[in-house]
Design a protein around this motif. Sequence first.
Motif, PDB file in Angstrom:
ATOM      1  N   GLY A 103       0.775  -1.230   0.000  1.00 51.65           N
ATOM      2  CA  GLY A 103       0.000   0.000   0.000  1.00 51.65           C
ATOM      3  C   GLY A 103       0.808   1.283   0.000  1.00 51.65           C
ATOM      4  N   GLU A 104       0.125   2.369  -0.343  1.00 47.26           N
ATOM      5  CA  GLU A 104       0.748   3.693  -0.373  1.00 47.26           C
ATOM      6  C   GLU A 104       1.340   4.027   0.991  1.00 47.26           C
ATOM      7  N   ALA A 105       2.534   4.597   0.979  1.00 42.23           N
ATOM      8  CA  ALA A 105       3.229   5.074   2.177  1.00 42.23           C
ATOM      9  C   ALA A 105       3.500   3.965   3.200  1.00 42.23           C
ATOM     10  N   SER A 106       3.478   2.711   2.760  1.00 46.21           N
ATOM     11  CA  SER A 106       3.848   1.625   3.680  1.00 46.21           C
ATOM     12  C   SER A 106       5.373   1.518   3.711  1.00 46.21           C
ATOM     13  N   VAL A 107       5.893   0.928   4.786  1.00 42.23           N
ATOM     14  CA  VAL A 107       7.341   0.789   4.961  1.00 42.23           C
ATOM     15  C   VAL A 107       7.643  -0.667   5.274  1.00 42.23           C
ATOM     16  N   LEU A 108       8.527  -1.275   4.480  1.00 40.22           N
ATOM     17  CA  LEU A 108       8.978  -2.647   4.736  1.00 40.22           C
ATOM     18  C   LEU A 108      10.478  -2.591   4.978  1.00 40.22           C
ATOM     19  N   ARG A 109      10.897  -3.040   6.152  1.00 35.10           N
ATOM     20  CA  ARG A 109      12.320  -3.074   6.448  1.00 35.10           C
ATOM     21  C   ARG A 109      12.636  -4.325   7.252  1.00 35.10           C
ATOM     22  N   PRO A 110      13.796  -4.907   6.992  1.00 32.08           N
ATOM     23  CA  PRO A 110      14.182  -6.129   7.699  1.00 32.08           C
ATOM     24  C   PRO A 110      14.315  -5.882   9.203  1.00 32.08           C
ATOM     25  N   PRO A 111      14.008  -6.892  10.006  1.00 30.97           N
ATOM     26  CA  PRO A 111      14.184  -6.745  11.454  1.00 30.97           C
ATOM     27  C   PRO A 111      15.667  -6.779  11.816  1.00 30.97           C
ATOM     28  N   TYR A 112      15.994  -6.232  12.972  1.00 30.41           N
ATOM     29  CA  TYR A 112      17.389  -6.191  13.406  1.00 30.41           C
ATOM     30  C   TYR A 112      17.495  -6.501  14.897  1.00 30.41           C
ATOM     31  N   LYS A 113      18.675  -6.901  15.306  1.00 32.20           N
ATOM     32  CA  LYS A 113      18.948  -7.067  16.730  1.00 32.20           C
ATOM     33  C   LYS A 113      20.455  -6.987  16.953  1.00 32.20           C
ATOM     34  N   THR A 114      20.808  -6.758  18.213  1.00 34.93           N
ATOM     35  CA  THR A 114      22.204  -6.741  18.614  1.00 34.93           C
ATOM     36  C   THR A 114      22.452  -7.991  19.450  1.00 34.93           C
ATOM     37  N   TYR A 115      23.453  -8.774  19.062  1.00 35.06           N
ATOM     38  CA  TYR A 115      23.776  -9.994  19.792  1.00 35.06           C
ATOM     39  C   TYR A 115      25.275  -9.993  20.054  1.00 35.06           C
ATOM     40  N   LYS A 116      25.638 -10.069  21.318  1.00 32.54           N
ATOM     41  CA  LYS A 116      27.050 -10.032  21.727  1.00 32.54           C
ATOM     42  C   LYS A 116      27.778  -8.842  21.111  1.00 32.54           C
ATOM     43  N   GLY A 117      27.114  -7.701  21.145  1.00 31.00           N
ATOM     44  CA  GLY A 117      27.720  -6.471  20.655  1.00 31.00           C
ATOM     45  C   GLY A 117      27.735  -6.296  19.151  1.00 31.00           C
ATOM     46  N   VAL A 118      27.170  -7.254  18.399  1.00 27.73           N
ATOM     47  CA  VAL A 118      27.146  -7.158  16.939  1.00 27.73           C
ATOM     48  C   VAL A 118      25.724  -6.832  16.480  1.00 27.73           C
ATOM     49  N   PHE A 119      25.600  -5.745  15.735  1.00 27.39           N
ATOM     50  CA  PHE A 119      24.311  -5.293  15.205  1.00 27.39           C
ATOM     51  C   PHE A 119      24.072  -5.978  13.864  1.00 27.39           C
ATOM     52  N   SER A 120      22.953  -6.693  13.715  1.00 24.74           N
ATOM     53  CA  SER A 120      22.679  -7.427  12.477  1.00 24.74           C
ATOM     54  C   SER A 120      21.237  -7.257  12.028  1.00 24.74           C
ATOM     55  N   TYR A 121      21.064  -7.216  10.697  1.00 17.22           N
ATOM     56  CA  TYR A 121      19.737  -7.280  10.104  1.00 17.22           C
ATOM     57  C   TYR A 121      19.485  -8.705   9.648  1.00 17.22           C
ATOM     58  N   TYR A 122      18.206  -9.104   9.633  1.00 18.04           N
ATOM     59  CA  TYR A 122      17.801 -10.438   9.213  1.00 18.04           C
ATOM     60  C   TYR A 122      16.771 -10.303   8.098  1.00 18.04           C
ATOM     61  N   PRO A 123      16.611 -11.315   7.271  1.00 21.40           N
ATOM     62  CA  PRO A 123      15.683 -11.190   6.135  1.00 21.40           C
ATOM     63  C   PRO A 123      14.219 -11.005   6.562  1.00 21.40           C
TER      64      PRO A 123
END
Length: 188
Positions: free
Chosen positions: A72-92
Amino acid sequence: MELGLTTYKKGEFIETDTGNKVSRRSLISGSQNIVLGGKTVVHSRCTIRGDLRRAGPTHQAAVLIGRFCSLGEASVLRPPYKTYKGVFSYYPLKIGDHVDIGENTIVEAASIGSYVKIGKNCIIGRFAIIKECCLIEDNTVIAPNTVVPPFSVVAGGPPAQVVARLPESTQDVFEAQSKDKYAKFVPA
């Protein structure tokens, strides 16, 4: 309920070989990390963040979207993220087939199954999992890490609640509706 024709200006959308229709007014970042399955419509001002991805040798697409989806219009899709043992990562972020995402909705889910309708002005929290054949009502907020069971109608929030169950025919109904919606999205 029979849908009428929805017309658009031919120059406003780019149509790919696989039938995807992408608005020139959408914001697609990191397109090499986004996979559209085919016959998906990306409406104007929709943002897809493919530039947010996990680096490494087992690189996979940041955003995977199935067939016959409507973003839809103005929707936002972005991968989820988390920090694990000090490393910031995105996931599919994985989205199945025949998924309809409403206007002004933000999605950071881990996965959305096939045959799902998400209403307008919703927030789908990080790493949420929405199983197949679900209906998420308008203005619903699904908390991070929530798992929505199949055939659920979800509303409210935070936290959102399952308010009803969908019939077993939901898959057939949602599939027919998504194909009809795509077929009736035509240039003016």
